[in-house]
Enzyme design. Structure first.
Site, PDB file in Angstrom:
ATOM      1  CD1 TRP A 153       0.299  -5.016  -2.032  1.00 50.70           C
ATOM      2  CD2 TRP A 153      -1.492  -3.920  -2.822  1.00 50.70           C
ATOM      3  NE1 TRP A 153       0.280  -3.778  -1.449  1.00 50.70           N
ATOM      4  CE2 TRP A 153      -0.816  -3.072  -1.915  1.00 50.70           C
ATOM      5  CE3 TRP A 153      -2.647  -3.435  -3.436  1.00 50.70           C
ATOM      6  CZ2 TRP A 153      -1.241  -1.784  -1.620  1.00 50.70           C
ATOM      7  CZ3 TRP A 153      -3.076  -2.146  -3.144  1.00 50.70           C
ATOM      8  CH2 TRP A 153      -2.374  -1.339  -2.249  1.00 50.70           C
ATOM      9  CG  ASN A 154      -0.415  -1.342  -7.394  1.00 42.98           C
ATOM     10  OD1 ASN A 154       0.291  -2.219  -7.862  1.00 42.98           O
ATOM     11  ND2 ASN A 154      -0.139  -0.065  -7.522  1.00 42.98           N
ATOM     12  CE  LYS A 177       7.491 -12.235  -2.344  1.00 42.09           C
ATOM     13  NZ  LYS A 177       6.104 -11.747  -2.456  1.00 42.09           N
ATOM     14  N   PRO A 178       4.810 -13.139  -6.658  1.00 38.57           N
ATOM     15  CG  PRO A 178       2.819 -14.361  -6.371  1.00 38.57           C
ATOM     16  CD  PRO A 178       4.315 -14.532  -6.533  1.00 38.57           C
ATOM     17  CB  ALA A 179       1.980  -8.660  -3.674  1.00 42.53           C
ATOM     18  CB  SER A 180       2.021 -12.135   0.704  1.00 41.66           C
ATOM     19  OG  SER A 180       3.341 -12.607   0.546  1.00 41.66           O
ATOM     20  CD  GLU A 253       6.012   1.492 -11.933  1.00 39.15           C
ATOM     21  OE1 GLU A 253       5.838   2.068 -10.822  1.00 39.15           O
ATOM     22  OE2 GLU A 253       5.111   0.949 -12.592  1.00 39.15           O
ATOM     23  CG  LEU A 254      11.662   1.908  -7.425  1.00 43.55           C
ATOM     24  CD1 LEU A 254      13.006   2.417  -6.947  1.00 43.55           C
ATOM     25  CD2 LEU A 254      11.395   0.503  -6.907  1.00 43.55           C
ATOM     26  CB  CYS A 287       2.815   3.863  -8.716  1.00 42.31           C
ATOM     27  SG  CYS A 287       2.653   2.764 -10.107  1.00 42.31           S
ATOM     28  CD  GLU A 387       2.914   6.356  -4.279  1.00 41.89           C
ATOM     29  OE1 GLU A 387       3.865   5.719  -3.765  1.00 41.89           O
ATOM     30  OE2 GLU A 387       2.542   6.153  -5.436  1.00 41.89           O
ATOM     31  CD  GLU A 464       7.771  -2.783 -15.935  1.00 39.26           C
ATOM     32  OE1 GLU A 464       8.269  -3.825 -15.485  1.00 39.26           O
ATOM     33  OE2 GLU A 464       6.818  -2.196 -15.390  1.00 39.26           O
TER      34      GLU A 464
HETATM   35  P1  ADP Z   1       3.997  -2.410  -1.500  1.00 37.88           P
HETATM   36  O1  ADP Z   1       4.061  -1.204  -0.638  1.00 37.88           O
HETATM   37  O2  ADP Z   1       3.397  -2.193  -2.855  1.00 37.88           O
HETATM   38  O3  ADP Z   1       3.482  -3.655  -0.801  1.00 37.88           O
HETATM   39  P2  ADP Z   1       6.626  -3.579  -1.383  1.00 37.88           P
HETATM   40  O4  ADP Z   1       7.858  -2.993  -1.945  1.00 37.88           O
HETATM   41  O5  ADP Z   1       6.577  -3.789   0.084  1.00 37.88           O
HETATM   42  O6  ADP Z   1       5.478  -2.613  -1.900  1.00 37.88           O
HETATM   43  O7  ADP Z   1       6.250  -4.952  -2.085  1.00 37.88           O
HETATM   44  C1  ADP Z   1       6.282  -5.156  -3.475  1.00 37.88           C
HETATM   45  C2  ADP Z   1       6.725  -6.569  -3.760  1.00 37.88           C
HETATM   46  O8  ADP Z   1       8.051  -6.757  -3.275  1.00 37.88           O
HETATM   47  C3  ADP Z   1       5.892  -7.642  -3.066  1.00 37.88           C
HETATM   48  O9  ADP Z   1       5.840  -8.789  -3.897  1.00 37.88           O
HETATM   49  C4  ADP Z   1       6.687  -7.903  -1.810  1.00 37.88           C
HETATM   50  O10 ADP Z   1       6.415  -9.177  -1.257  1.00 37.88           O
HETATM   51  C5  ADP Z   1       8.093  -7.836  -2.358  1.00 37.88           C
HETATM   52  N1  ADP Z   1       9.130  -7.574  -1.360  1.00 37.88           N
HETATM   53  C6  ADP Z   1       9.002  -6.965  -0.155  1.00 37.88           C
HETATM   54  N2  ADP Z   1      10.192  -6.932   0.498  1.00 37.88           N
HETATM   55  C7  ADP Z   1      11.092  -7.521  -0.331  1.00 37.88           C
HETATM   56  C8  ADP Z   1      12.497  -7.807  -0.254  1.00 37.88           C
HETATM   57  N3  ADP Z   1      13.226  -7.460   0.799  1.00 37.88           N
HETATM   58  N4  ADP Z   1      13.095  -8.432  -1.305  1.00 37.88           N
HETATM   59  C9  ADP Z   1      12.377  -8.766  -2.378  1.00 37.88           C
HETATM   60  N5  ADP Z   1      11.068  -8.541  -2.516  1.00 37.88           N
HETATM   61  C10 ADP Z   1      10.414  -7.931  -1.516  1.00 37.88           C
END
Ligand code: ADP
Length: 484
Positions: A153-154, A177-180, A253-254, A287, A387, A464
């Site tokens: 989401w950031n 799949k975007p962040a919720s 990218e973690l 990040c 972090e 990237e």
């Molecule tokens: P953040 O701390 O930035 O929210 P996350 O790793 O929890 O980081 O989420 C980043 C993305 O990965 C979001 O789109 C989230 O919905 C998705 N995500 C979270 N859990 C899983 C999973 N088990 N498998 C695939 N995608 C996931």
């Protein structure tokens, strides 16, 4: 509720059509600046993801040539430039970052598409000058196939641009799949693509909802040979484990834990300006944000003073207000993590130089966290080990160059680092010894579309941006041809 010409459909997108969840279920997207609901979007899961993968597999047969891909990329770049104000407004409302900053992110995203368009000929087949084994040798770059793109989401538009641009350059259909927390910016991008481009049906697909179901379907499917993910190291490791048996290609990218090192010969005003710009972008939720500030003991007090005076003139508020320098944090969990890090540091002896005491900070009163500076920080404190992902500036002192390097590397992460010194020899030595994929010298700038960006160690795999990023979605196929 949000209204926008780019949000006529609050839906997912599969096979060229706007679609809802099979169940009809939805979830709410909130504005972090006021806690009000912006929209309801479909809560999709495994079945919808499988259909999106099937649609993408169909599009794989289209094999667009490079000129077609180049046009797609140029058209998306142009659409984002044309609509950056409206995309920025949507992004500001769901993420919280100031509207101008959000608009800047839309332009930054456009840069990934135009840069891939500009460099796409790097993917042309090439012939060896030599004739080993009495053959002519040609290397082709084939699209890896349907790619799953999972974004955080950031940077709701920046993060997808880094992935979608090289995927389309290679001719790879995608399931996104975007962040919720931030699906609306993605829906806006899909609206632009739907209205302005004639992509083959199934070339781009959007599913949102349950991360475990959607992620699970992408991991399980043998029709998805590539996953690109930006997010937490925890989920990244999960994806490695869940795709191991298929030997899927992963681009990850973690997390980061960026050191920002200020030597005694640095221009302290420039270092302070750069720290402010780097640290408080996105309210400290990037990040590449400096997470640990190391200041040489000779200048630490003077540097803290300069940072504090700048912090005190910052305006924190709703990103829609043009006077705002920094918006809210994304949610209560994010707010509480920053407060916990602050409390832990003060409990262990750090001094509060700017900001509020943790007892006066409560997420129930709103998600606005004041820019905070603490000194006297040590490596026992959680804010140096994890972090923080928020507007906390913890300053640690150091005495010697070797100590700066040792402290900088005191993390299992290796994404970004920053070094401030006027001494070129010292800069060379320190940078060569820092294990980070991005090291700013006398600048706090983050990545740009023209250059490769990515992490070492637990911060990820792959790059990237730059031409390196262009090659993430292709596989080399080598063809030796006998003269006979
Ligand atoms: P953040 O701390 O930035 O929210 P996350 O790793 O929890 O980081 O989420 C980043 C993305 O990965 C979001 O789109 C989230 O919905 C998705 N995500 C979270 N859990 C899983 C999973 N088990 N498998 C695939 N995608 C996931």
């Amino acid at each position: 509720m949000i209204e926008s010409p780019l949000l006529k459909h609050m839906s997912g997108y599969i096979g060229g059509k706007w679609v809802d969840a099979d169940s009809g279920d939805t979830f709410a997207v909130m504005n972090p600046a006021n806690g009000k609901e912006l929209a309801q979007v479909p809560r999709m899961g495994e079945a919808e993801t499988r259909r999106a993968i099937a649609a993408a597999k169909g599009a794989l047969q289209m094999r667009p040539d490079r000129e077609v891909c180049r046009e797609w990329l140029e058209d998306i770049a142009q659409a984002l430039i044309d609509e950056k104000t409206e995309v920025g407004r949507i992004l500001c409302l769901e993420h919280g970052k100031p509207w101008k900053e959000a608009e800047g992110e839309a332009a930054y995203a456009a840069g990934f598409f135009s840069n891939c368009a500009k460099n796409i000929d790097a993917l042309a087949p090439h012939k060896l000058d030599e004739r080993p084994r009495d053959c002519k040798w040609t290397t082709h770059y084939r699209p890896i196939g349907v790619s799953g793109l999972i974004t955080p989401w950031n940077f709701p538009i920046g993060m997808i641009a880094k992935k979608l641009a090289p995927a389309l350059a290679a001719g790879c259909p995608v399931v996104i799949k975007p962040a919720s927390e931030t699906p609306l910016t993605m829906i806006a991008l899909f609206t632009l693509i739907h209205e302005r481009l004639e992509l083959p049906e199934g070339m781009v697909n959007l599913v949102m909802g349950s991360a475990s179901e959607i992620g699970g379907a992408l991991c399980d499917s043998p029709d998805v040979p590539m996953l690109s993910f930006t997010g937490s190291t925890e989920v990244g490791i999960n994806l490695i484990e869940n795709t191991a048996s298929q030997v899927k290609k992963l681009a990850l990218e973690l997390g980061g834990n960026a050191p920002f090192i200020v030597f005694e010969d640095a221009d302290l005003d420039a270092a302070a300006d750069n720290l402010i710009a780097n640290k408080f972008r996105g309210s400290g939720q990037t990040c590449v944000c400096a997470n640990r500030i190391y200041a040489h003991a000779d200048v630490a007090d003077a540097f803290v003073e300069k940072v504090v005076s700048r912090v005190k003139s910052m305006n924190v508020g709703d990103g829609m207000d043009e006077k705002t320098d920094m918006g809210p944090l994304i949610n209560k969990a994010g707010f509480n993590k920053v407060r916990d890090h602050l409390k832990d540091a003060l409990d262990h002896g750090a001094q509060l130089e700017a900001g509020k005491h943790p007892d006066d900070l409560d997420a129930e009163d709103g998600l606005f966290f004041p820019p905070t500076v603490i000194s006297g920080v040590t490596h026992e404190m959680a804010c140096t080990r994890e972090e923080t992902f928020g507007p906390l500036v913890p300053v640690v002192r150091f005495d010697r160059d070797e100590q700066a390097i040792e402290f900088g590397n005191k993390t299992e992460f290796g994404l970004a680092a920053y070094v401030f010194t006027k001494n070129k020899e010292r800069a060379r030595e320190v940078i060569a010894n820092l294990r980070f994929g991005h090291v700013g010298l006398n600048t706090g700038t983050g990545p740009t579309p023209e250059a490769p960006f990515g992490g070492m160690k637990l911060s990820g795999i792959g790059r990237e941006g730059g031409t390196e990023g262009l090659f993430e979605y292709v596989e080399a196929q080598t063809v030796p041809r006998s003269k006979n």
